[in-house]
Design an enzyme around this catalytic site. Structure first.
Site, PDB file in Angstrom:
ATOM      1  N   ARG A   1     -11.614  17.552  10.218  1.00 59.44           N
ATOM      2  CA  ARG A   1     -10.823  16.341  10.402  1.00 59.44           C
ATOM      3  C   ARG A   1      -9.549  16.618  11.207  1.00 59.44           C
ATOM      4  O   ARG A   1      -9.077  15.739  11.954  1.00 59.44           O
ATOM      5  CB  ARG A   1     -10.471  15.789   9.024  1.00 59.44           C
ATOM      6  CG  ARG A   1      -9.635  14.525   9.068  1.00 59.44           C
ATOM      7  CD  ARG A   1      -9.521  13.900   7.694  1.00 59.44           C
ATOM      8  NE  ARG A   1      -8.339  13.036   7.608  1.00 59.44           N
ATOM      9  CZ  ARG A   1      -7.898  12.490   6.490  1.00 59.44           C
ATOM     10  NH1 ARG A   1      -8.534  12.716   5.349  1.00 59.44           N
ATOM     11  NH2 ARG A   1      -6.823  11.726   6.497  1.00 59.44           N
TER      12      ARG A   1
ATOM     13  N   ASP B   1      -2.761  14.138   7.106  1.00 58.28           N
ATOM     14  CA  ASP B   1      -2.235  12.866   6.610  1.00 58.28           C
ATOM     15  C   ASP B   1      -1.021  13.061   5.723  1.00 58.28           C
ATOM     16  O   ASP B   1      -1.138  13.037   4.495  1.00 58.28           O
ATOM     17  CB  ASP B   1      -3.359  12.130   5.835  1.00 58.28           C
ATOM     18  CG  ASP B   1      -2.974  10.718   5.403  1.00 58.28           C
ATOM     19  OD1 ASP B   1      -3.682  10.153   4.536  1.00 58.28           O
ATOM     20  OD2 ASP B   1      -1.977  10.192   5.921  1.00 58.28           O
TER      21      ASP B   1
ATOM     22  N   GLU C   1     -10.819   4.309   9.043  1.00 51.28           N
ATOM     23  CA  GLU C   1     -10.908   3.920   7.628  1.00 51.28           C
ATOM     24  C   GLU C   1     -11.379   2.469   7.456  1.00 51.28           C
ATOM     25  O   GLU C   1     -10.829   1.713   6.654  1.00 51.28           O
ATOM     26  CB  GLU C   1      -9.546   4.139   6.932  1.00 51.28           C
ATOM     27  CG  GLU C   1      -9.162   5.618   6.920  1.00 51.28           C
ATOM     28  CD  GLU C   1      -7.894   5.918   6.142  1.00 51.28           C
ATOM     29  OE1 GLU C   1      -7.013   5.035   6.075  1.00 51.28           O
ATOM     30  OE2 GLU C   1      -7.784   7.039   5.599  1.00 51.28           O
TER      31      GLU C   1
ATOM     32  N   GLU D   1       0.856  -1.186   0.000  1.00 51.84           N
ATOM     33  CA  GLU D   1       0.000   0.000   0.000  1.00 51.84           C
ATOM     34  C   GLU D   1       0.887   1.229   0.000  1.00 51.84           C
ATOM     35  O   GLU D   1       1.803   1.346   0.810  1.00 51.84           O
ATOM     36  CB  GLU D   1      -0.914  -0.010   1.226  1.00 51.84           C
ATOM     37  CG  GLU D   1      -1.928   1.117   1.177  1.00 51.84           C
ATOM     38  CD  GLU D   1      -3.075   0.952   2.153  1.00 51.84           C
ATOM     39  OE1 GLU D   1      -3.400  -0.195   2.506  1.00 51.84           O
ATOM     40  OE2 GLU D   1      -3.648   1.982   2.542  1.00 51.84           O
ATOM     41  N   ARG D   2       0.630   2.112  -0.932  1.00 54.47           N
ATOM     42  CA  ARG D   2       1.427   3.345  -1.079  1.00 54.47           C
ATOM     43  C   ARG D   2       2.900   3.008  -1.361  1.00 54.47           C
ATOM     44  O   ARG D   2       3.800   3.730  -0.935  1.00 54.47           O
ATOM     45  CB  ARG D   2       1.300   4.261   0.144  1.00 54.47           C
ATOM     46  CG  ARG D   2      -0.143   4.517   0.556  1.00 54.47           C
ATOM     47  CD  ARG D   2      -0.980   5.050  -0.592  1.00 54.47           C
ATOM     48  NE  ARG D   2      -2.398   5.186  -0.255  1.00 54.47           N
ATOM     49  CZ  ARG D   2      -3.348   5.493  -1.127  1.00 54.47           C
ATOM     50  NH1 ARG D   2      -3.047   5.689  -2.405  1.00 54.47           N
ATOM     51  NH2 ARG D   2      -4.617   5.598  -0.732  1.00 54.47           N
TER      52      ARG D   2
ATOM     53  N   ARG E   1      -2.278   3.400  16.945  1.00 52.28           N
ATOM     54  CA  ARG E   1      -2.242   4.590  16.096  1.00 52.28           C
ATOM     55  C   ARG E   1      -3.380   5.546  16.362  1.00 52.28           C
ATOM     56  O   ARG E   1      -4.530   5.123  16.559  1.00 52.28           O
ATOM     57  CB  ARG E   1      -2.230   4.187  14.619  1.00 52.28           C
ATOM     58  CG  ARG E   1      -0.916   3.527  14.209  1.00 52.28           C
ATOM     59  CD  ARG E   1      -0.976   3.002  12.813  1.00 52.28           C
ATOM     60  NE  ARG E   1      -0.614   3.991  11.799  1.00 52.28           N
ATOM     61  CZ  ARG E   1      -1.405   4.320  10.765  1.00 52.28           C
ATOM     62  NH1 ARG E   1      -2.590   3.763  10.616  1.00 52.28           N
ATOM     63  NH2 ARG E   1      -0.987   5.194   9.874  1.00 52.28           N
TER      64      ARG E   1
ATOM     65  N   GLU F   1       3.822   9.044  -0.663  1.00 53.27           N
ATOM     66  CA  GLU F   1       2.423   8.956  -1.086  1.00 53.27           C
ATOM     67  C   GLU F   1       1.912  10.291  -1.609  1.00 53.27           C
ATOM     68  O   GLU F   1       1.204  10.354  -2.619  1.00 53.27           O
ATOM     69  CB  GLU F   1       1.555   8.504   0.089  1.00 53.27           C
ATOM     70  CG  GLU F   1       0.076   8.431  -0.205  1.00 53.27           C
ATOM     71  CD  GLU F   1      -0.754   7.978   1.003  1.00 53.27           C
ATOM     72  OE1 GLU F   1      -0.175   7.639   2.062  1.00 53.27           O
ATOM     73  OE2 GLU F   1      -1.989   7.960   0.875  1.00 53.27           O
TER      74      GLU F   1
ATOM     75  N   GLU G   1       5.117   9.141  13.998  1.00 47.90           N
ATOM     76  CA  GLU G   1       5.014   8.383  12.748  1.00 47.90           C
ATOM     77  C   GLU G   1       5.271   9.328  11.581  1.00 47.90           C
ATOM     78  O   GLU G   1       4.487  10.229  11.308  1.00 47.90           O
ATOM     79  CB  GLU G   1       3.633   7.726  12.598  1.00 47.90           C
ATOM     80  CG  GLU G   1       3.497   6.909  11.311  1.00 47.90           C
ATOM     81  CD  GLU G   1       2.140   6.187  11.187  1.00 47.90           C
ATOM     82  OE1 GLU G   1       1.714   5.553  12.166  1.00 47.90           O
ATOM     83  OE2 GLU G   1       1.508   6.286  10.122  1.00 47.90           O
TER      84      GLU G   1
END
Lengths: 721, 721
Positions: free
Chosen positions: A357, A386, A313, A189-190, A346, A414, A408
């Site tokens: 958000r 993000d 998500e 992913e990514r 997380r 990405e 993180e």
């Protein structure tokens, strides 16, 4: 010729000249920054050969064997000859040994210095012992010795002096991790570097030699842990067949001081345990995790613990059962606690209930401060949205006094150009780490939160979402390697400057020629700001293409959640652009300390880099430059493209200074980067122009495509999605 | 030492001794059989250095530049020194030139010999010209010269003499193709070597250096075409953005004599053309393909043509419109004919209407003989089912007099152990090519059908479904490279023996040491029969796991089509096992000529390798060995495992004869192969025992697992599925 041939014979005690012209060896990037090419400066080479004449190391453990192999490989390559082993010390011995295993060390190094080195720190010291000039590499553990060996080799690779060495270095952070977002089907992913390096199907019996080189690379920069699997987790990795595969990897990594971690799918008790619930307060669920931990630790005694994405998500989590994040984290924490395992939970969450958000991670996690077990860290992305090209630091940093927070970062690009843009991330990471939260007065930097010193947490760490795949050069874009390198170096010592990290990496990855080093350094150090300028200047954020996140799509507004859509973030209208996060808007700024809030809340003196993060600003607003906001936007986008062109031109000057293969690699990629920078610039300005109703200043090269053209571009097979 | 250093200086005219010990260079498999290591036999090296002193080649075209680069790379590596260019001929010149460009060639080589060499054949001749001893590499075209160069280098890599060379070689077949089953998302169907090497996302601007090395490898064995995309086709590859990417690849391959082909999704006129039909007889459909061909050829003037899978396994095709295969093929053939393009229309079809899948390709295609355009070949798998470890030759070979048939072999080991088994396929391919169809009396071999000589077809060829992926060593299992190598060598000259192909490959890939060559050759030449024995002996076929085809599942009976299920093929019951394809059964044998039919129709004298292909045989049937069928089955399975163990032991003897990296690679894989051979043996015998009701002879090591255990194994992420 015959004489030359007969001279090149290997006999006991005679050094062999192995003449290996670098031009013969393909520079495919596989060797990363551990190329160990013969030192190309005659004076330095002579100094090294005089100072280092042999290796003294007892390979008494797997880690010391690894250290010995590295020392041999490194020194033989750098010095261009096979160094002998010195069982007895001689002039020029390099002695690598744990302190407790050598009385020489205790004679030369003080107890206090050793004590302050902790479990991973190392000491490198030039010394005269029994009239022999030697170099000592030591520390309290075998792994310290290995880290010291890597640092020692870095000194030679960067052509520094070996005279009078007196180095002591201990890591700033305890946990220094890579997080792979690798799926069990090997899709990453990514990921923009091919596919997952973990060949699960042929593990545990087939152990790819890449795994060892991966471990060496990580150890060379002090990375001591790796989470193998995607945070969008698959419970199957917790089943026995996969645990055996994980154990095989752990065995390869272990000598290099690297522990393995796994992502824990919260619903695993249901999916693989066949329970009817995953409620953290349910007895059988607790037993299930407890048994699972027991099984894991029976196979992997030093298993690090779990990394968890829950109730985010679509991932399952404790909230599915009316419980909270602490309940969820503690469930897992209790399971691994008997084995000194940890949980990294997380904070990347955004439920539907907020008007911004930006605010949601803080809103969900701050109230839970103090409710987590002591072996839990909350892992927080550097910014509140993000991984955008530039984000203000997450307001969670400093807001949770009783809970260790793990940083993180995202190495994989990405949102930073994916596989085709050269972007050196160190300046971006430093910007975050140096940011002052002011939660305890001045100097309460994010770094001090992360290293635990602000609130006295011994459990602390930093993770980077990996940009590694099965491409021969590991990262797809060669300069992705620099970001992997950076994560390790900053996690070891976040006081290192971007310039120093770039300098080290360039010298080891390319060569020490002054023109090359200075030119590549310029390229690297300018790259992040260039990218921000041609993608998301002035605090714009999250305006990329849907799904694949490749290329610009500021017009995009058709995804089901409003906060997935670019229009939500830039809010362009006829009046202006930007997101009001002051008290007249979402008031996200209130999540910061007063000093931080004050710095941003007035659009008149807000740092313009963050302007549109916090304010909805009129197109006609006058910027510090004297330009209107619209003109500044144009200026930034156009400057960004010019900066990318400059990077390209600077690289193209290096044709005689680097090998052909890597020169071509970068030549092609930088050309793509310029094309894509132009695409971003044109698409965004053509779109925003629809709101500003003002022209792109005619002095600039006008877009040669229409907005419709850009809107119609489709990339169904863009990687990493 | 100083003296040595000062001797190793590069000055005009002085040869440089580049001493590159092989041990320093990682043998990661990337260089395939083109490693060009310095000749390790002192006598041979001296002979070569005396005979070859310089290179004479005018790089007057991209192909000749490629030839020059290869000659330099090869000779410099093999001879251990940089050879000078000889602009004027000298003793020891290697002159590589097209015949028409050199009057020396016409003096030395006869017109007849040149004429017989055709467009690709080459001639290598030692000659004395103007008192200079030279070697001439020539042919009628630039590509002949390139092929000649590769052959010449092979002579040195295999340490043959360079004295009195008189070589002429022309290919047996016109089309010598690889077929990649690569998807646009980079997943490779039936791929076990990582993922697709085609990085579509970054093409056309980023051109990975691997593409050039891929072209070199193919040219070195005479492969002259590649179909880039999966036969389960994606119409998107025919859209402009992708055609530009394809054109970029074509440009890299072109100098190496390699054309690109694409798979054509039959419904493309609908999917990308937005037409309402794809009926081959519809005017707008015909126009669509005509325009599409025009577009393709404007970008790729030497585009080879289309490869098509239609009305098979869900792929759209002419039958969706009540048309037949010839209608479909001719539609596309007409579109590419103006540009000398071709169509390869696959005969791998099996609709629902037959009582035996074996018969279906023949039933659908034979009636269409003579109805295809002259630029169409029907591409036929070697056997009538689907690439099983052993299949009788497809009855279509020889049955279609008026239609050129192209052979389709599978290099990727979908049914032959996938990524973990060493299986050298040359013996299997030879078995097919040498099979006598008897359609025109004795000697009407499959090879003569395929090379067009039986029925006088100038359009002819052979394709191999590629086993190539983005793993560093290209094929995952190192010995997969040998099968890629084999496809080229057999397509060039199908008379080569398996032993010779193995010999060449071993010497180039490893070294010329006698013990290594003979040992590895034994391993390779025994591997196919060993695999047949431990997987599907005595004519068993198609008893593998569902979907992924990994491992045994003879019990499997739950897929929707009966002829997808293993039970359909082995038909084990209390009476016996095997598929009656004689006149008392499906009568598939009737599709062969009478001579072939007679050879197989009597179970008493049928070649036992094919027994269960054609007969349902009693468990108690007495075999030629005197054992019952059941006992023979056990004997075969157990022998197969023992043969695999022997291969493993033979390899393990080579620790001092190969580099550590590849020794370990094979050591681990052969251990897996033995484990999996045991798995096949146990699972199959435990299952069949349920029918035979007889014990596995007690002298054999008994299975240590139960049938239930084997039935419960699941591999949700097995590769290639």
């Amino acid at each position: 010729m015959k004489r030359v041939v007969s001279d090149i014979t290997k006999t006991a005690g005679i050094f062999i000249l192995l003449f290996v012209p670098a031009c013969l060896l393909a520079e495919d990037g596989y060797d990363l920054w551990l190329r160990y090419k013969i030192v190309n400066d005659a004076g330095r080479l002579a100094h090294y050969r005089q100072t280092v004449t042999g290796i003294n190391i007892n390979a008494a453990s797997p880690t010391l064997l690894a250290a010995k192999e590295e020392l041999e490989k490194g020194l033989n390559g750098l010095l261009g000859k096979k160094l002998p082993e010195h069982n007895l010390l001689q002039n020029g011995s390099v002695m690598a040994v744990k302190a407790a295993a050598s009385d020489i060390v205790s004679r030369v190094i003080s107890k206090e210095l050793l004590a302050s080195s902790g479990k991973e720190g190392f000491i490198i010291r030039s010394a005269v012992v029994r009239n022999k000039r030697i170099i000592i590499i030591t520390g309290n553990t075998d792994i310290s010795v290995l880290y010291g060996v890597f640092h020692f080799l870095r000194i030679l690779q960067t052509q520094q002096s070996l005279a009078d060495l007196a180095i002591q270095s201990s890591p700033s952070l305890q946990l220094r991790l890579l997080n792979h977002w690798d799926n069990l089907d090997r899709h990453v992913e990514r990921g923009y570097a091919g596919f997952s390096i973990w060949n699960w199907h042929t593990l545990p019996d087939y152990r790819d030699p890449r795994y060892k080189d991966y471990a060496r690379a990580n150890a060379s920069v002090g990375i001591n842990g790796v989470s193998l699997t995607n945070v969008n987790a698959n419970a199957m990795v917790l089943t026995r067949p996969y645990l055996e595969k994980v154990a095989a990897l752990a065995a390869i990594f272990r000598p290099y001081g690297i522990r393995v971690y796994l992502t824990a799918r919260f619903s695993a008790p249901i999916e693989i345990g066949k329970l009817s619930t995953a409620d953290p307060l349910n007895d059988s669920v607790q037993h299930w995790w407890s048994n699972k931990a027991k099984e894991i630790y029976s196979l992997i005694p030093d298993f690090g613990g779990f990394l968890v994405k829950a109730n985010s998500e679509g991932q399952p989590g404790p909230q599915n059962y009316g419980r909270n994040h602490a309940d969820g984290a503690n469930l897992l924490a209790d399971a691994v606690a008997p084995y000194q395992g940890i949980v990294m939970w997380r904070a990347f969450v955004y439920s539907q209930q907020s008007n911004d958000r930006f605010k949601q991670a803080y809103e969900e996690f701050k109230p839970l401060d103090g409710q987590f077990r002591k072996n839990v860290l909350v892992q927080v992305k550097n910014g509140p949205i993000d991984f955008q090209p530039r984000e203000p630091f997450s307001p969670l940093f400093g807001a949770m006094e009783k809970t260790p927070l793990m940083m993180e970062f995202q190495l994989t690009q990405e949102y930073l150009g994916q596989g085709t843009h050269l972007v050196f991330e160190a300046p971006m990471f430093k910007e975050v780490l140096q940011a002052d939260t002011y939660v305890k007065g001045k100097g309460a930097t994010v770094a001090k939160v992360v290293d635990g010193s602000l609130y006295n947490h011994s459990l602390n760490g930093m993770a980077g979402v990996a940009n590694i795949g099965n491409d021969i050069n590991w990262t797809g874009h060669l300069f992705g390697q620099a970001n992997w390198y950076t994560l390790g170096r900053l996690a070891w010592n976040y006081e290192l400057s971007s310039e120093q990290i770039a300098d080290e990496w360039i010298r080891q990855t390319f060569n020490n020629k002054a023109f090359l080093v200075s030119t590549v350094k310029k390229i690297m150090l300018s790259s992040h700001e260039a990218m921000v300028s041609y993608m998301t200047p002035l605090g714009l954020h999250h305006i990329m293409g849907n799904g694949h996140h490749y290329g610009p799509a500021p017009w995009s507004d058709n995804l089901p959640r409003p906060d997935w859509n670019p229009v939500y973030y830039h809010r362009a209208d006829s009046a202006g652009i930007g997101f009001d996060r002051t008290s007249t808007g979402s008031n996200a700024l209130a999540q910061y300390s007063a000093e931080v809030r004050h710095r941003y809340e007035d659009p008149g003196d807000c740092d313009e880099k963050y302007l549109l993060w916090f304010h909805h600003v009129s197109w006609k607003h006058i910027m510090k430059s004297g330009r209107t906001l619209w003109e500044e936007l144009c200026y930034k986008y156009y400057s960004g493209v010019e900066q990318a062109r400059l990077m390209q031109q600077q690289w193209n000057q290096l044709e005689n200074d680097v090998d052909k293969e890597r020169f071509e690699h970068l030549r092609m990629l930088l050309a793509i980067q310029v094309k894509e920078a132009i695409w971003w610039r044109n698409a965004c300005l053509l779109y925003f122009q629809g709101f500003s109703k003002m022209p792109i200043p005619s002095a600039y090269e006008q877009p040669d495509k229409t907005l419709e053209y850009y809107k119609n571009l489709r990339f169904p097979y863009a990687p990493g999605n």
